[in-house]
Each structure stands twice: as C-alpha cells, then as structure tokens.
Design an enzyme around this catalytic site. Structure first.
Site, PDB file in Angstrom:
ATOM      1  N   HIS A 118     -26.206  12.912  30.802  1.00 38.16           N
ATOM      2  CA  HIS A 118     -25.380  13.365  29.680  1.00 38.16           C
ATOM      3  C   HIS A 118     -26.166  14.297  28.763  1.00 38.16           C
ATOM      4  O   HIS A 118     -27.368  14.103  28.553  1.00 38.16           O
ATOM      5  CB  HIS A 118     -24.882  12.160  28.872  1.00 38.16           C
ATOM      6  CG  HIS A 118     -24.114  11.166  29.686  1.00 38.16           C
ATOM      7  ND1 HIS A 118     -24.705  10.050  30.256  1.00 38.16           N
ATOM      8  CD2 HIS A 118     -22.805  11.141  30.053  1.00 38.16           C
ATOM      9  CE1 HIS A 118     -23.785   9.369  30.930  1.00 38.16           C
ATOM     10  NE2 HIS A 118     -22.625  10.008  30.833  1.00 38.16           N
ATOM     11  N   HIS A 122     -28.175  10.719  21.988  1.00 41.29           N
ATOM     12  CA  HIS A 122     -26.901  11.153  21.381  1.00 41.29           C
ATOM     13  C   HIS A 122     -26.915  11.032  19.855  1.00 41.29           C
ATOM     14  O   HIS A 122     -25.989  11.508  19.199  1.00 41.29           O
ATOM     15  CB  HIS A 122     -25.720  10.352  21.930  1.00 41.29           C
ATOM     16  CG  HIS A 122     -25.483  10.541  23.393  1.00 41.29           C
ATOM     17  ND1 HIS A 122     -25.259  11.782  23.954  1.00 41.29           N
ATOM     18  CD2 HIS A 122     -25.453   9.654  24.429  1.00 41.29           C
ATOM     19  CE1 HIS A 122     -25.096  11.648  25.261  1.00 41.29           C
ATOM     20  NE2 HIS A 122     -25.216  10.364  25.582  1.00 41.29           N
ATOM     21  N   ASP A 152     -29.167   8.223  35.193  1.00 43.70           N
ATOM     22  CA  ASP A 152     -27.737   8.175  35.512  1.00 43.70           C
ATOM     23  C   ASP A 152     -27.293   9.405  36.307  1.00 43.70           C
ATOM     24  O   ASP A 152     -26.098   9.574  36.567  1.00 43.70           O
ATOM     25  CB  ASP A 152     -26.882   7.976  34.250  1.00 43.70           C
ATOM     26  CG  ASP A 152     -27.377   8.750  33.042  1.00 43.70           C
ATOM     27  OD1 ASP A 152     -28.288   9.591  33.185  1.00 43.70           O
ATOM     28  OD2 ASP A 152     -26.834   8.519  31.941  1.00 43.70           O
ATOM     29  N   ASP A 183     -31.539  13.116  31.386  1.00 41.85           N
ATOM     30  CA  ASP A 183     -30.386  12.205  31.460  1.00 41.85           C
ATOM     31  C   ASP A 183     -29.152  12.996  31.919  1.00 41.85           C
ATOM     32  O   ASP A 183     -29.017  14.186  31.632  1.00 41.85           O
ATOM     33  CB  ASP A 183     -30.137  11.594  30.075  1.00 41.85           C
ATOM     34  CG  ASP A 183     -29.060  10.521  30.088  1.00 41.85           C
ATOM     35  OD1 ASP A 183     -29.403   9.338  30.203  1.00 41.85           O
ATOM     36  OD2 ASP A 183     -27.850  10.873  30.006  1.00 41.85           O
TER      37      ASP A 183
HETATM   38  C1  FKS Z   1     -17.322   6.535  30.712  1.00 42.84           C
HETATM   39  C2  FKS Z   1     -17.207   7.299  29.415  1.00 42.84           C
HETATM   40  C3  FKS Z   1     -18.565   7.732  28.883  1.00 42.84           C
HETATM   41  C4  FKS Z   1     -20.194   7.179  27.126  1.00 42.84           C
HETATM   42  C5  FKS Z   1     -21.381   7.510  27.943  1.00 42.84           C
HETATM   43  C6  FKS Z   1     -22.648   7.399  27.131  1.00 42.84           C
HETATM   44  C7  FKS Z   1     -23.871   7.807  27.890  1.00 42.84           C
HETATM   45  C8  FKS Z   1     -25.161   7.391  27.187  1.00 42.84           C
HETATM   46  C9  FKS Z   1     -26.441   7.965  27.793  1.00 42.84           C
HETATM   47  C10 FKS Z   1     -27.651   7.400  27.060  1.00 42.84           C
HETATM   48  F1  FKS Z   1     -28.776   7.894  27.548  1.00 42.84           F
HETATM   49  F2  FKS Z   1     -27.613   7.694  25.775  1.00 42.84           F
HETATM   50  F3  FKS Z   1     -27.719   6.109  27.193  1.00 42.84           F
HETATM   51  N1  FKS Z   1     -18.993   6.853  27.841  1.00 42.84           N
HETATM   52  N2  FKS Z   1     -16.082   6.570  31.464  1.00 42.84           N
HETATM   53  O1  FKS Z   1     -26.554   7.640  29.150  1.00 42.84           O
HETATM   54  O2  FKS Z   1     -26.453   9.371  27.715  1.00 42.84           O
HETATM   55 ZN    ZN Z   2     -26.646   9.359  30.100  1.00 45.49          ZN
END
Ligand code: FKS
Ligand code: ZN
Length: 343
Positions: free
Chosen positions: A198, A160, A285, A196
């Site tokens: 996200h 990110h 994830d 990933d």
């Molecule tokens: C949860 C709200 C989401 C942020 C999620 C961040 C994900 C981070 C990631 C990384 F690989 F960077 F670690 N909050 N209700 O998994 O993409």
């Molecule tokens: Zn993630």
C-alpha cells in the site's frame, strides 16, 4: 542483525474492521508479530532485544502535538462515554466541511484525527502504539551506534499515519519518527524506501516539501487500490522537496520481474541521493497469497529484495509495516533480512 521486539503489541487485539459491506475481525492482528518473531528465532537472525522507553518528544518532531496528546486519551474517553467494543471513527471532515475545529466528543474526535475507519482502539491499543514507537527508536539507536542494520519489529505499523491523522491500522509513523531522529542526531540525509503493497501516504505527506528525506514508494496503483487518494506517479514533492518524493504505482497482478524493475529504478535514485541511512518500510503484503492485496511476489523473491538493498552499502533500518498472510509472514519478512545478510 538484532531485532527489537516488545510483547506489549499483543494488547492491540480483537479489533474490528470495515470491509466493503461488513464489519469483520481485523487483518492487522497480534499473530502477525508472533509469526515474525518465531521466524527470527528459527532462522537465528540474531538476538532479540526489548525496547528502551522513550518520551514522546521524538513523536512530536513529526506529528502535531495535539494529535499525539489525543492518542492515549481515546480508550479512557470511549469507556467514560459509555461506548462498548472497538473505538472506530465514523465521520470525517472532508471537502465542504470544517476540519479546523475539533469537536468535544471522542467518537467525533476519532474522525477529526483520521482519514478512514482503519485505525481502531481497544483497551491495549495506546500501550501497543507506544511500544511500537519505542521499538523503532531503539532499533534506530543501534544503527546510529554503528550496526550495519537493525530490525524494528513494529506493531502496529505506521506508514499511513500523517502529521495529524491516523488510518489504515497506523497511528504513529514509526519510520518517519526514526528518520527525524537520525537527522536530529547528526545525519544530513535519509532515504525511506517503502516496499509495502500500500502507498505510504502518511510518510509522503510528512516529508513532501523537504529535501532532507527522500521518500520512494512501491505500491498498488491508487486509482484502484487503497489508500486511493494519494500515491500517483506525478506526485514528486513540492518546493524544496521537489524531486525527492518518488512513486511507483503498479497494476494488480504485478509479479517479481515488473516489481523488481521498479525496485531497481528506486535503488538507482536512492544511490544518487547518497543518504547517510536507509529506512525500509518493510511490508510483505506484496505476497501472492496476501488476503487483501493483488501483487504476485513469491517467498523466494523476498531474499532478493534484501540482497538488492544490501548492495546499496548503506546503514539500514528495517521497520515492519504490513503483511496479512500470517502463515508465511515470518518466512517473507525474515527472508528480506537474511537476504540482506547474504545468507
Ligand atoms: C481491504 C481494504 C483495505 C486497509 C488496508 C490497510 C493496509 C495497511 C498497511 C500497513 F502497512 F500500514 F499495515 N483496508 N479490503 O499494510 O499498509
Ligand atoms: Zn500494506
């Protein structure tokens, strides 16, 4: 394959995170890396080695110099200002505000250098960020040295983080730094395959107008999933980079069959690009029991991912990103790696 790991990640601990209407303990916690390391050992994946320390020049090939210089100053400045607890941003220069004048207070600078409240600092955070960067570069050097693959057990994660911003638990974009390092050491083309859950908005931003790094991203549809403001299918790159950014947004509930169809398409485009090296932004994830995600992959699916990537027949660097079902994170992450090794 060798794993590169540093115990210094563990100083990045006890963070808090803003989730909907509450501040809760951070999901991105030290036990994640420890469960993965334990599984690397119990599966006998290969030797675990420590990182070689690097200066920050490779980070500054990707990130803005002032951003990298800012990161080690956060915690000392936070303490000097008399603040307590986790250092967390709270104001951001969005549309209608000026984003080109850095303010003079550390709490405001945190917002200037981020896109959300998700990259927070405690005392050991900078040391952990630096160790994660060293881990990525040390593993990259193994691949450059001729190893078929290497595993960078990075923590904190990186995908990110953009050229001048942090967010979503990420500070330095380890995969992007490794890609540039390969290019600076003789490679001509690199593919980054981000699996990933996200969208890797930082990686996309960094390479969006470039043809020497192909970025392929499989992720939850940003219409309904974090990071929301990037990752749509019509984002295909700009200028010379046109066609070299490829997004696969997928709906909540996506299972192996649908996810695998995206992986197949991505692997075909990757093979056609014929990179010298593949970097996998490895998040697990996508797992059905992940506490913050909505895909439905099962543990036996992860070796299949590794197997498919191995079929590309290219030197491969795995860089750890997300995964929050800590009990199974080792099984799933190392499952990809043993699947790659076809065992
Ligand atoms: C949860 C709200 C989401 C942020 C999620 C961040 C994900 C981070 C990631 C990384 F690989 F960077 F670690 N909050 N209700 O998994 O993409
Ligand atoms: Zn993630």
């Amino acid at each position: 394959m060798k794993t590169v790991y540093s115990p210094l990640h563990a100083g990045h601990a006890g963070q808090m995170e803003l989730v909907t209407s509450a501040i809760v303990p951070g999901f991105e916690k030290p036990s994640r890396a420890e469960f993965i390391k334990a599984r690397v050992e119990s599966e006998k994946l290969g030797p675990i080695i420590g990182p070689v320390e690097h200066d920050l020049s490779a980070a500054k090939r990707i990130h803005r110099s002032d951003y990298i210089d800012f990161l080690p100053t956060v915690w000392p400045a936070w303490k000097a200002a008399g603040f307590e607890g986790t250092a967390m941003p709270f104001t951001w220069p969005t549309r209608g505000l000026r984003g080109d004048v850095p303010p003079k207070r550390v709490d405001a600078l945190l917002g200037y250098y981020s896109f959300d409240a998700g990259a927070t600092f405690v005392e050991g955070t900078w040391t952990a960020i630096k160790s994660s960067y060293d881990v990525a570069l040390t593993a990259a050097a193994l691949v450059k040295g001729g190893e078929r693959s290497a595993f960078a057990l990075c923590r904190p994660p990186g995908h990110h983080a953009g050229a001048a911003f942090m967010g979503g638990y990420c500070f330095i974009n380890n995969a992007a730094v490794a890609a540039q390092w390969f290019l600076d050491h003789g490679a001509r083309r690199i593919s980054i395959l981000d699996v990933d859950y996200h969208h890797g908005n930082g990686t996309q931003e960094i390479f969006y107008d470039r043809a020497d790094v192909q970025v392929l991203n499989l992720h939850g549809d940003p219409m309904v999933e974090y990071p929301f403001f990037l990752g749509h299918a019509d984002e295909r790159g700009a200028g010379e980079g046109e066609g070299f950014n490829i997004n696969y947004p997928m709906p909540f509930g996506t299972n192996w069959d649908a996810w695998n169809a995206s992986l197949e398409d991505a692997c075909a485009k990757l093979a056609a690009y014929a990179p010298d090296i593949v970097i996998v932004s490895l998040g697990v994830d996508t797992f059905e029991k992940d506490p913050i995600s909505q895909f439905k992959l099962k543990s036996p699916d992860y070796p299949k991912i590794g197997h498919r990537i191995a079929k590309l027949g290219l030197p491969t660097l795995f860089v750890m990103e997300g995964g929050y079902a800590v009990e199974e994170i080792g099984i799933n992450a190392v499952g990809v790696l043993t699947g790659f090794e076809d065992r």
